[in-house]
Design an enzyme around this catalytic site. Structure first.
Site, PDB file in Angstrom:
ATOM      1  N   HIS A  16       0.539  -1.247   0.005  1.00 37.11           N
ATOM      2  CA  HIS A  16      -0.195  -0.132   0.078  1.00 37.11           C
ATOM      3  C   HIS A  16       1.042   1.306  -0.066  1.00 37.11           C
ATOM      4  CE1 HIS A  16      -4.168   2.025   1.368  1.00 37.11           C
ATOM      5  NE2 HIS A  16      -3.210   2.864   1.018  1.00 37.11           N
ATOM      6  N   HIS A  18       0.949   5.031  -2.322  1.00 34.08           N
ATOM      7  CA  HIS A  18       0.259   5.788  -3.522  1.00 34.08           C
ATOM      8  C   HIS A  18       1.414   6.336  -4.202  1.00 34.08           C
ATOM      9  CE1 HIS A  18      -4.062   5.889  -2.317  1.00 34.08           C
ATOM     10  NE2 HIS A  18      -3.469   5.464  -1.046  1.00 34.08           N
ATOM     11  N   HIS A 228     -10.141   1.198   0.249  1.00 34.41           N
ATOM     12  CA  HIS A 228      -9.648   1.992   1.291  1.00 34.41           C
ATOM     13  C   HIS A 228     -11.028   1.903   2.175  1.00 34.41           C
ATOM     14  CE1 HIS A 228      -6.358   3.375  -0.956  1.00 34.41           C
ATOM     15  NE2 HIS A 228      -5.925   4.139   0.267  1.00 34.41           N
ATOM     16  N   GLU A 231     -10.636   3.714   7.590  1.00 35.63           N
ATOM     17  CA  GLU A 231      -9.577   4.416   8.040  1.00 35.63           C
ATOM     18  C   GLU A 231     -10.119   5.736   8.803  1.00 35.63           C
ATOM     19  OE1 GLU A 231      -7.768   6.339   4.646  1.00 35.63           O
ATOM     20  OE2 GLU A 231      -5.786   6.771   5.453  1.00 35.63           O
ATOM     21  N   HIS A 252      -6.025   0.002   5.117  1.00 35.35           N
ATOM     22  CA  HIS A 252      -6.216   0.734   6.452  1.00 35.35           C
ATOM     23  C   HIS A 252      -7.132  -0.367   7.386  1.00 35.35           C
ATOM     24  CE1 HIS A 252      -3.982   4.166   5.259  1.00 35.35           C
ATOM     25  NE2 HIS A 252      -4.871   4.069   4.150  1.00 35.35           N
ATOM     26  N   ASP A 310       2.084   4.255   2.607  1.00 37.30           N
ATOM     27  CA  ASP A 310       0.979   4.843   2.142  1.00 37.30           C
ATOM     28  C   ASP A 310       1.352   6.265   1.404  1.00 37.30           C
ATOM     29  OD1 ASP A 310      -1.677   5.299   1.732  1.00 37.30           O
ATOM     30  OD2 ASP A 310      -1.945   6.261   3.718  1.00 37.30           O
TER      31      ASP A 310
HETATM   32  O1  LIG Z   1      -4.645   7.623   3.238  1.00 37.43           O
HETATM   33  C1  LIG Z   1      -5.392   7.612   2.153  1.00 37.43           C
HETATM   34  N1  LIG Z   1      -6.629   7.515   2.213  1.00 37.43           N
HETATM   35  C2  LIG Z   1      -7.669   7.715   1.191  1.00 37.43           C
HETATM   36  N2  LIG Z   1      -7.209   8.178   0.013  1.00 37.43           N
HETATM   37  C3  LIG Z   1      -5.747   8.512  -0.047  1.00 37.43           C
HETATM   38  C4  LIG Z   1      -5.070   8.056   0.883  1.00 37.43           C
HETATM   39  N3  LIG Z   1      -3.678   8.424   0.536  1.00 37.43           N
HETATM   40  C5  LIG Z   1      -3.965   8.932  -0.839  1.00 37.43           C
HETATM   41  N4  LIG Z   1      -5.130   8.937  -1.101  1.00 37.43           N
HETATM   42  C6  LIG Z   1      -5.730   9.147  -2.756  1.00 37.43           C
HETATM   43  O2  LIG Z   1      -5.491   8.465  -3.471  1.00 37.43           O
HETATM   44  C7  LIG Z   1      -5.231   8.939  -4.634  1.00 37.43           C
HETATM   45  C8  LIG Z   1      -4.525   8.056  -5.881  1.00 37.43           C
HETATM   46  O3  LIG Z   1      -3.211   7.590  -5.541  1.00 37.43           O
HETATM   47  C9  LIG Z   1      -4.469  10.411  -4.391  1.00 37.43           C
HETATM   48  O4  LIG Z   1      -4.256  11.212  -5.286  1.00 37.43           O
HETATM   49  C10 LIG Z   1      -5.095  10.556  -3.045  1.00 37.43           C
HETATM   50  O5  LIG Z   1      -6.467  11.549  -3.362  1.00 37.43           O
END
Ligand SMILES: O=c1[nH]cnc2c1ncn2[C@@H]1O[C@H](CO)[C@@H](O)[C@H]1O
Length: 373
Positions: A16, A18, A228, A231, A252, A310
């Protein structure tokens, strides 16, 4: 062998992270300058002052951080390819041998995406080409840094009209780096009540598709699924992810502990939780006291979970920070880390044969199988 930041728990598997939350600040500055895109800082420290979290905030506030720097990267072919390549390099240095990196192709595009994100003017980089460029970056990185990298394409909670294309891209690139679909974004905002959401939903609804049918379609086509959930959102969102969206893993998922019955069910089903310790601190998903973090309970219950970064750019972190947190505050041992990484490999979205190869590499490195020689 010099492995840079490596400390313990090697080799690691990360499920996980991004792509757009893991960009090097230097790379953002480079493309900001090159493209004449204004940024909130002109040095790494300056930029990080704006982009990285210093104190816990909310998930919504945290997601606002992407606005500061995405305009410098999105819509640029060289940038998109380079951030994928550099992520593989970073992960190799961290002792990660297999990584699943996720992103929204639409959020990196500037053409054939409605609305065009980050206030960009229209260009000619489509979500489809974004996937192609990321794949090239990942594959070049695999070759140069000798680790394995696969990708997960994200649907965004606030943009359901993009989801059908995400499913199509998962199908198109399934034998080419892409291994799964995700649903990311802000689960703490009640989408049903927002007119923006309804508007965004319209084209998809007119075309007869919904988030539900997208997930069904993904499942029907054998596309792996992670969501997701839990969280910032309540256990009901986890339930929805598992039973309605057919998630095989949960991003999460900490708030599952608020629903003991659901938790018991998911423990029984060996549901995989993609835990991101430092992230959960900064997004306010968990209490600031790491001693009380849900992963301490997961460990006690021998749940199926992994440890992940993350968005390391925004948390100004690397995977060793996350490993250190669970080691220092929760007493994780080398044995725990072995189990964490074996669980991660077992729950990875690799095809069976490659999964087995990954597991064998881990067993061997951890001294868990007799040495053949
Ligand atoms: O922890 C998180 N929770 C929910 N969405 C997230 C988290 N981190 C990033 N992104 C979202 O996922 C998109 C694609 O990678 C990111 O642009 C952000 O908007």
């Amino acid at each position: 062998m010099e492995r840079g930041l490596r400390v313990f728990g090697d080799p690691k598997v990360e499920l996980h992270v991004h792509l757009d939350g893991a960009i090097r600040p230097e790379t953002i500055l480079h493309f900001g300058r090159k493209r004449g895109v204004p940024l909130p800082g002109s040095t790494v420290d300056d930029l990080l002052n704006h982009v990285s979290c210093r104190i816990p905030m909310t998930l919504t506030q945290f997601l606002g951080k992407f606005n500061h720097y995405m305009p410098a990267i999105a819509g640029d072919r060289e940038a998109v390819r380079r951030i994928a390549y550099e992520l593989v390099e970073t992960k190799a240095k961290e002792g990660v041998i297999y990584v699943e990196v996720r992103y929204s192709p639409h959020l990196l595009a500037n053409c054939c995406v409605d609305p065009i994100p980050w206030g960009q003017s229209e260009g000619d980089l489509t979500p489809d080409e974004v996937v192609n460029l990321v794949n090239q970056g990942l594959q070049d990185g695999e070759r140069d840094f000798r680790i394995k990298a696969r990708s997960i394409l994200c649907c965004m909670r606030h943009m359901p009209s993009w989801s059908p294309e995400v499913v199509e891209l998962c199908k198109k690139y399934r034998n080419n780096s892409v291994v799964a679909i995700d649903l990311a974004g802000d689960e703490s905002v009640k989408m049903e009540n927002s007119s923006e959401h309804r508007k965004a939903y319209e084209p998809a609804r007119r075309a007869g598709v919904s988030d539900r049918s997208c997930c069904k379609e993904a499942e029907r086509c054998g596309i792996h699924r992670t969501v997701h959930a839990g969280e910032a959102g309540p256990p009901a969102i986890i339930k929805e992810a598992v039973y309605l969206l057919k998630a095989e893993r949960i991003g999460h998922g900490y708030r599952v502990l608020e629903d003991p019955e659901l938790y018991k069910e998911l423990l029984g089903a060996k549901m995989h939780f993609e835990v991101c310790p430092l992230s959960s601190y900064f997004t306010g998903a968990c209490l600031p006291d790491f001693g009380k973090h849900p992963v301490a309970q997961f460990r006690k219950d021998r749940a199926n979970y992994s440890i992940n970064t993350d968005d390391p750019l925004i948390f100004n972190s690397n995977i060793d920070k996350d490993y250190s947190i669970v080691k220092d505050y929760m007493g994780f041992t080398e044995e725990d880390f072995k189990r964490v990484n074996i669980n991660a490999a077992q729950s990875s979205f690799l095809p069976e044969k490659e999964k087995q190869e990954l597991l064998n590499t881990l067993y061997e490195a951890y001294g868990m199988v007799p040495n053949a020689s």
